[in-house]
Enzyme design. Structure first.
Site, mmCIF file in Angstrom:
data_model
loop_
_atom_site.group_PDB
_atom_site.id
_atom_site.type_symbol
_atom_site.label_atom_id
_atom_site.label_comp_id
_atom_site.label_asym_id
_atom_site.label_seq_id
_atom_site.Cartn_x
_atom_site.Cartn_y
_atom_site.Cartn_z
ATOM 1 N N SER A 201 -46.376 31.611 18.790
ATOM 2 C CA SER A 201 -46.232 32.944 19.362
ATOM 3 C C SER A 201 -46.811 32.982 20.769
ATOM 4 O O SER A 201 -46.323 32.298 21.657
ATOM 5 C CB SER A 201 -46.866 33.977 18.426
ATOM 6 O OG SER A 201 -46.500 35.284 18.772
ATOM 7 N N HIS B 156 -43.086 35.446 10.641
ATOM 8 C CA HIS B 156 -43.940 35.062 11.768
ATOM 9 C C HIS B 156 -45.291 34.504 11.315
ATOM 10 O O HIS B 156 -46.122 34.177 12.151
ATOM 11 C CB HIS B 156 -44.168 36.307 12.647
ATOM 12 C CG HIS B 156 -44.616 36.023 14.047
ATOM 13 N ND1 HIS B 156 -43.797 35.441 14.992
ATOM 14 C CD2 HIS B 156 -45.802 36.257 14.685
ATOM 15 C CE1 HIS B 156 -44.441 35.332 16.141
ATOM 16 N NE2 HIS B 156 -45.669 35.811 15.977
ATOM 17 N N ASP C 13 -38.261 36.791 11.182
ATOM 18 C CA ASP C 13 -39.419 37.182 11.987
ATOM 19 C C ASP C 13 -39.187 38.582 12.543
ATOM 20 O O ASP C 13 -38.189 38.826 13.225
ATOM 21 C CB ASP C 13 -39.575 36.178 13.128
ATOM 22 C CG ASP C 13 -40.858 36.328 13.918
ATOM 23 O OD1 ASP C 13 -41.299 37.476 14.129
ATOM 24 O OD2 ASP C 13 -41.395 35.284 14.346
#
Length: 280
Positions: A148, A257, A224
């Site tokens: 991320s 995620h 996600d």
């Protein structure tokens, strides 16, 4: 440097360390896993940069990397994501996506963040020197990966230091922070309104401006919840195709995620790194 803890695991030792950083002017904590090795041997190292809200502990506790690192003979280094401590400025509203836990791997130039938020120099200069002094890291054989916000950091640092990092990969990276809400909040607050400064911390922009790597590996969860608004991996795919960079972009059905996603594909990434660190 102080060793806060050390634990045996999977034929190696997991260390947590703390030191006073000259870059951030705060105490910083980081994790290092060292596989068992012959006396005097130097081992290749994989740097892992974590995402928003994380510390060194998230990947250490949930990333499931130690067995593969022991098998492959890889040191695994996990820094924190921002300076911390009394007096370190945070997001004015206490939001999760800026300030503490959200340094975005830049050297801030804007007050009040410029004094402490120097994560680019910390990760690329100060911490590598410290790790090489205290652990058997082969400084000539390093790679970098992240998740991320940390995927953003891994991509931008790797693209900016192609001679240092033999492999670069990411899980669900922010590939174009200049174009998405997370980055459009953080970059001007840390770096000011000059968008040319943002481009040096934007993987897609770096590629557009001439930065090159031989290959990239990116895994992205198809489920996600940040995919469409914040991550947009298709921007990276388009930039790599235009630049002739060999990008392996895998959209993984059903994954989100979280570290359930990261831990599932961690071994794949470590084996990909090990091949390139070995010069294969």
């Amino acid at each position: 440097m102080e060793i806060v803890s050390q634990n045996r695991s999977h034929g190696g030792t997991q260390y947590v360390c703390r030191h006073l950083s000259a870059e951030t002017k705060t105490e910083m904590t980081f994790a290092v896993f060292v596989p068992d090795h012959a006396e005097g041997a130097l081992l290749p190292a994989v740097w892992y940069l974590s995402g928003l809200t994380c510390t060194h502990a998230n990947v250490m506790e949930k990333g499931e990397y130690r067995r593969a690192c022991s098998e492959l003979g890889l040191i695994f280094i996990a820094p924190d994501t921002s300076p911390r401590g009394e007096g370190v400025p945070d997001d004015p509203e206490g939001a999760y996506d800026f300030g503490l836990g959200a340094g975005f791997y830049v050297d801030a130039t804007e007050d009040p963040y410029a004094e402490n938020y120097r994560m680019w120099s910390y990760v690329t200069k100060e911490l590598p020197t410290l790790v090489a002094e205290h652990f058997p890291m082969d400084a000539s054989s390093q790679s970098i990966m992240g998740h991320s916000m940390g995927g953003h950091g891994a991509l931008t640092i790797g693209l900016s230091h192609p001679d240092r990092f033999r492999a670069v990969s990411a899980f669900a990276p922010i590939v174009a922070p200049s174009e998405v809400p997370w980055g459009q909040k953080a970059l001007p607050a840390y770096l000011g309104d000059d968008k040319s400064a943002w481009r040096r911390h934007d993987a897609v922009a770096l590629i557009e401006d001439g930065a090159r790597l031989p290959a990239l590996l990116v895994d992205q969860g198809a489920d996600d919840n940040f995919l469409k608004e914040q991550l947009q991996p298709e921007r990276l795919a388009d930039a790599c195709e235009e630049a002739g960079i060999d990008l392996t972009l895998r959209l993984q059905p059903g994954y989100d995620h979280s570290y359930y996603f990261i831990s599932t594909f961690m071994e794949d990434h470590l084996r990909w790194h090990a091949q390139r660190l070995a010069g294969v």
